[in-house]
Design a protein around this motif. Structure first.
Motif, mmCIF file in Angstrom:
data_model
loop_
_atom_site.group_PDB
_atom_site.id
_atom_site.type_symbol
_atom_site.label_atom_id
_atom_site.label_comp_id
_atom_site.label_asym_id
_atom_site.label_seq_id
_atom_site.Cartn_x
_atom_site.Cartn_y
_atom_site.Cartn_z
ATOM 1 N N MET A 109 0.571 -1.124 0.369
ATOM 2 C CA MET A 109 0.352 -0.009 0.204
ATOM 3 C C MET A 109 0.964 1.080 -0.061
ATOM 4 S SD MET A 109 -2.767 1.070 2.781
ATOM 5 C CE MET A 109 -3.718 -0.428 2.366
ATOM 6 N N PRO A 110 0.855 2.472 -1.280
ATOM 7 C CA PRO A 110 1.577 3.138 -0.933
ATOM 8 C C PRO A 110 1.229 4.782 -0.154
ATOM 9 C CG PRO A 110 0.290 3.104 -2.884
ATOM 10 C CD PRO A 110 -0.374 2.202 -1.718
ATOM 11 N N GLU A 111 2.507 5.006 0.511
ATOM 12 C CA GLU A 111 2.364 6.050 1.425
ATOM 13 C C GLU A 111 1.140 7.380 0.630
ATOM 14 O OE1 GLU A 111 6.245 7.000 2.321
ATOM 15 O OE2 GLU A 111 5.788 8.143 4.180
ATOM 16 N N LEU A 112 0.178 7.911 1.804
ATOM 17 C CA LEU A 112 0.172 9.593 1.638
ATOM 18 C C LEU A 112 -0.716 10.071 2.268
ATOM 19 C CD1 LEU A 112 -2.107 10.372 -0.215
ATOM 20 C CD2 LEU A 112 -4.408 9.526 0.957
ATOM 21 N N ARG A 113 0.445 11.107 2.092
ATOM 22 C CA ARG A 113 1.040 11.911 3.055
ATOM 23 C C ARG A 113 -0.127 13.321 3.140
ATOM 24 N NH1 ARG A 113 7.282 12.951 4.415
ATOM 25 N NH2 ARG A 113 8.016 10.966 4.776
ATOM 26 N N ILE A 114 -0.540 13.723 4.218
ATOM 27 C CA ILE A 114 -1.248 14.287 4.217
ATOM 28 C C ILE A 114 -0.461 15.171 5.147
ATOM 29 C CG2 ILE A 114 -3.498 15.330 4.649
ATOM 30 C CD1 ILE A 114 -4.548 12.765 3.890
ATOM 31 N N ILE A 115 -0.892 14.541 6.758
ATOM 32 C CA ILE A 115 0.275 15.843 7.837
ATOM 33 C C ILE A 115 0.903 16.097 7.594
ATOM 34 C CG2 ILE A 115 0.078 15.762 10.145
ATOM 35 C CD1 ILE A 115 -1.857 15.150 10.713
ATOM 36 N N ARG A 116 2.539 14.790 6.991
ATOM 37 C CA ARG A 116 3.684 14.458 7.240
ATOM 38 C C ARG A 116 4.190 15.287 5.615
ATOM 39 N NH1 ARG A 116 6.582 10.178 6.928
ATOM 40 N NH2 ARG A 116 8.458 10.571 8.415
ATOM 41 N N ASN A 117 3.312 15.246 4.844
ATOM 42 C CA ASN A 117 3.320 16.507 3.276
ATOM 43 C C ASN A 117 5.048 17.465 3.598
ATOM 44 O OD1 ASN A 117 3.363 16.100 0.701
ATOM 45 N ND2 ASN A 117 1.620 17.370 0.891
ATOM 46 N N TYR A 118 5.591 18.178 4.667
ATOM 47 C CA TYR A 118 6.023 18.955 4.454
ATOM 48 C C TYR A 118 7.390 18.704 5.788
ATOM 49 C CZ TYR A 118 3.067 21.235 1.114
ATOM 50 O OH TYR A 118 2.184 21.193 0.680
ATOM 51 N N VAL A 119 7.010 17.402 5.931
ATOM 52 C CA VAL A 119 7.909 17.318 7.500
ATOM 53 C C VAL A 119 9.215 17.164 6.602
ATOM 54 C CG1 VAL A 119 9.078 15.358 8.102
ATOM 55 C CG2 VAL A 119 6.364 15.799 9.103
ATOM 56 N N GLY A 120 10.446 17.402 6.911
ATOM 57 C CA GLY A 120 11.771 17.610 6.307
ATOM 58 C C GLY A 120 12.260 18.442 5.242
ATOM 59 N N ILE A 121 11.307 19.418 5.435
ATOM 60 C CA ILE A 121 11.098 20.821 4.927
ATOM 61 C C ILE A 121 12.032 21.884 5.432
ATOM 62 C CG2 ILE A 121 10.580 22.341 2.447
ATOM 63 C CD1 ILE A 121 8.903 20.025 1.686
ATOM 64 N N LYS A 122 12.607 22.905 4.905
ATOM 65 C CA LYS A 122 13.310 23.584 5.834
ATOM 66 C C LYS A 122 12.509 24.376 6.008
ATOM 67 C CE LYS A 122 17.047 27.668 5.346
ATOM 68 N NZ LYS A 122 16.397 28.186 5.588
ATOM 69 N N ASP A 123 12.365 25.026 7.316
ATOM 70 C CA ASP A 123 11.864 25.625 8.293
ATOM 71 C C ASP A 123 9.622 25.877 8.179
ATOM 72 O OD1 ASP A 123 13.517 27.617 8.610
ATOM 73 O OD2 ASP A 123 13.883 28.263 6.692
ATOM 74 N N SER A 124 9.813 24.289 7.963
ATOM 75 C CA SER A 124 8.427 23.646 7.975
ATOM 76 C C SER A 124 8.018 24.154 9.393
ATOM 77 C CB SER A 124 8.079 22.466 7.903
ATOM 78 O OG SER A 124 9.055 21.823 8.723
ATOM 79 N N HIS A 125 8.197 25.030 10.195
ATOM 80 C CA HIS A 125 7.431 24.533 11.331
ATOM 81 C C HIS A 125 6.848 26.524 12.078
ATOM 82 C CE1 HIS A 125 11.532 25.797 11.490
ATOM 83 N NE2 HIS A 125 11.340 27.254 13.259
ATOM 84 N N THR A 126 7.262 27.034 9.967
ATOM 85 C CA THR A 126 6.938 28.508 10.756
ATOM 86 C C THR A 126 5.780 28.677 10.048
ATOM 87 O OG1 THR A 126 7.628 29.344 8.301
ATOM 88 C CG2 THR A 126 9.624 29.022 10.115
ATOM 89 N N ILE A 127 4.973 30.694 9.930
ATOM 90 C CA ILE A 127 4.144 30.213 10.020
ATOM 91 C C ILE A 127 3.961 30.879 8.367
ATOM 92 C CG2 ILE A 127 3.379 33.037 10.555
ATOM 93 C CD1 ILE A 127 1.121 31.999 11.564
ATOM 94 N N GLU A 128 5.352 31.098 7.878
ATOM 95 C CA GLU A 128 5.387 31.530 6.703
ATOM 96 C C GLU A 128 5.061 30.098 5.955
ATOM 97 O OE1 GLU A 128 7.672 33.107 8.719
ATOM 98 O OE2 GLU A 128 6.887 34.911 8.688
ATOM 99 N N SER A 129 5.894 29.359 6.015
ATOM 100 C CA SER A 129 5.438 28.527 5.387
ATOM 101 C C SER A 129 4.516 27.456 4.976
ATOM 102 C CB SER A 129 7.033 27.152 5.854
ATOM 103 O OG SER A 129 6.661 25.831 5.464
#
Lengths: 429, 157
Positions: free
Chosen positions: A1-21
């Motif tokens: 079954m393939p991965e389907l990222r809804i919540i984890r879609n931006y994990v590991g991307i720079k500054d993903s925790h910021t409101i701008e991102s």
């Protein structure tokens, strides 16, 4: 079954925790949309999406929200349960640290829906980094006008505050969490009354898990049909599965609900190190009854695992290979629950202590054959007899281990020592 | 020893941000512990006065939560996770190694007062086991080499 990222879609991307991102990818659009909806319409949307709580119990989120009497004369509270402490679970930490605005936006929508103007994020004391990220994210949300007075000119006011725990698993139990926010020991309250009637400071309160809340903005944006088409009937959406223990690629994997344990371990986890085989798995955090190698084709969803006598819980899957000593595993878990019991109920305070004691004696070769049935007897007396589910959380896995691996217990007693010697402790260098 | 004026000021700010005085207790205790490295009987009594609750209810809470120390602790606290997912990946070896290197048993503080070694229950980082929390920093995928480095850094601080 393939991965389907809804919540984890931006994990590991720079500054993903910021409101701008977050805003650059459409963040806070759902809040604007929700503020124009009728609260009943939102509850209906969440109900029809089939969203079930991701904190362990799998209770339908929309139904939970509908328990609040919105015209209450008392203040209404929302608490986000970020006390992730269930052994084998590490999914909420990632959301908190890497993409927290989803959860905050979910909280805002939930608060608007239940007519709450004050919400808490209760984060466990052992997550100082996560706490600093959430503190920053809340501040960003105030600065952008998503929190405070008259949010987006809707007339809706909301404050969110961060509350840091100080080390106690039991504060993840929803009423223990409320006691802790009130400045007391995290000792769970008898229910009823349920928090939706009498919760924080005696007021109506809803407690939701981090992952549950993070799904909310996505559902508001894309609609219940989109969400309910993912996963299985009554077990809709994706789930962040945690995979750990004796597996080649431990980590978090977001997959539609309903992957089998075997596929999760083999396709995602890359199998078992050193060509070994699975002996057992804990499928949903340590409180879930264990499954054996013969039960790996069960799908990891709420209803299938319940049918199999276990539970999805937090979907933190811990794998034990055929080197693992199951007496030692049971002893490790009993130690955890004994350590974390709040001590209010005799069955829990004494039961967890005796389980650990007997398991330690068996593991050390000092056990007697009759201890094995005494363990099962103690487990049955701990189940369903206490204020909260911590005693059950200890009794259920221990009972399942004794029943499914009884031969290992008998062998310990017969040999007068652990037959696995040091292999069960894991390698480390 | 009474609280210093700056600490009192910080505590009052914390208290003012809470809905009830009592609900500020955990945050107040954390602030006091950050200042003195532990919660002495005197400081708990002073906190009780500020919050208008009994000293015994402060002690009750201070001894319930594992992250509060009511005996002097080291400048740095290392929490080694012992729970199942870490145990399967060698946590017992990590703990024994730490004890040997530091010359202490779990729960004790090194003679120079620098490091207190504690056992933690699951730190919610099972995918990167074995792990430990060093003050505010989580150390993941621990190796002997990394443990040596961490101890060295703490000793030099």
């Amino acid at each position: 079954m393939p991965e389907l990222r809804i919540i984890r879609n931006y994990v590991g991307i720079k500054d993903s925790h910021t409101i701008e991102s977050y805003m650059s990818r459409g963040g806070y659009a759902a809040l604007g949309k929700a503020l124009k909806m009728d609260p009943d319409e939102i509850i209906d949307e969440i109900k029809r999406a089939g969203l079930r709580g991701r904190g362990g119990a799998g209770f339908p989120t929309g139904v939970k929200w509908s328990f609040i009497q919105r015209d209450s004369k008392k203040p209404i509270y929302l608490c986000c349960n970020a006390d992730e402490s269930e052994p084998g679970s590490f999914k909420d930490r990632e959301i908190l640290e890497q993409d927290p605005h989803q959860m905050l936006e979910g909280m805002m929508i939930a608060c608007y829906t239940i007519n709450s103007h004050k919400a808490y994020v209760y984060i466990r004391g052992e997550m100082p980094y996560g706490a600093s990220i959430i503190e920053g994210a809340i501040k960003e949300a105030y600065d952008k006008g998503y929190l405070g007075r008259n949010i987006l000119n809707s007339g809706f006011d909301l404050d969110i505050v961060l509350f840091r725990g100080a080390g106690a698993y039991i504060c993840g139990e929803e009423t223990g969490l409320l006691e802790s926010i009130e400045g007391k020991n995290g000792e769970p309250r008898p229910k009823p009354p349920f928090p939706a009637q009498i919760g924080l400071f005696g007021c109506p309160t809803i407690i939701n898990n981090v992952e549950t809340l993070a799904f909310v903005p996505h559902i508001i944006n894309k609609g219940h049909q989109w969400f309910s088409a993912i996963g299985l009937p009554k077990n809709t959406g994706t789930k962040i599965y945690g995979l750990c223990g004796d597996v080649n690629k431990p980590g978090l994997y977001e997959i539609p609900l309903g992957i089998t344990a075997r596929d999760l371990i083999e396709e995602y986890g890359g199998g078992i190190p050193n060509g070994r085989k699975v002996k057992a798995i804990s499928p949903g955090g340590s409180s879930a009854p264990l499954l054996t190698a013969d039960e790996l084709d069960i799908t990891l969803d709420f209803d299938s695992l319940a049918e199999a006598g276990s539970m999805l819980g937090t979907a933190g899957v811990t794998v034990m290979d055929d080197n693992a000593c199951m007496v030692r595993v049971a002893q490790n878990l009993a130690h955890f629950y004994r350590d974390e019991s709040c001590g209010q109920c005799v069955q829990c305070r004494e039961g967890t202590w005796w389980l650990e004691k007997m398991l330690t004696m068996i593991e050390q070769g000092r056990g007697k054959m009759e201890y094995i049935d005494t363990l099962l007897d103690a487990c049955s007396q701990m189940r369903g007899t206490t204020i909260c589910a911590l005693a059950d959380g200890c009794a259920m896995p221990v009972e399942s281990i004794v029943k499914k691996f009884r031969h290992e217990f008998e062998e310990h007693v017969r040999l007068g020592k652990c037959p696995f010697e040091n292999k069960h402790m894991g390698d480390w260098s | 020893m009474p609280f210093s004026e700056p600490l009192k000021k910080r505590l009052n700010t914390i208290i003012s941000k809470h809905e009830t005085k009592r609900s500020a207790l955990i945050a107040v205790l954390r602030e006091i512990q950050d200042e003195y490295q532990y919660l002495s009987a005197e400081s708990m009594e002073e906190a009780a006065n500020m919050l208008e609750i009994s000293p015994s209810s402060v002690q009750n809470v201070a001894t319930f939560y594992t992250m509060f120390f009511t005996e002097p602790a080291g400048k740095h606290v290392v929490w080694v996770c012992r729970t199942l997912s870490c145990a399967l990946r060698g946590a017992e070896h990590v703990e024994h190694y730490m004890c040997d290197k530091l010359g202490v048993k779990t729960g004790e503080t090194t003679a120079d007062g620098k490091i207190t070694l504690m056992e933690a229950e699951c730190l919610a980082s099972c995918g990167t086991a074995p792990v430990m929390l060093v003050d505010d920093t989580l150390e993941e995928n621990l190796t002997k080499e990394r443990v040596d480095q961490v101890i060295q850094e703490l000793r030099e601080d």
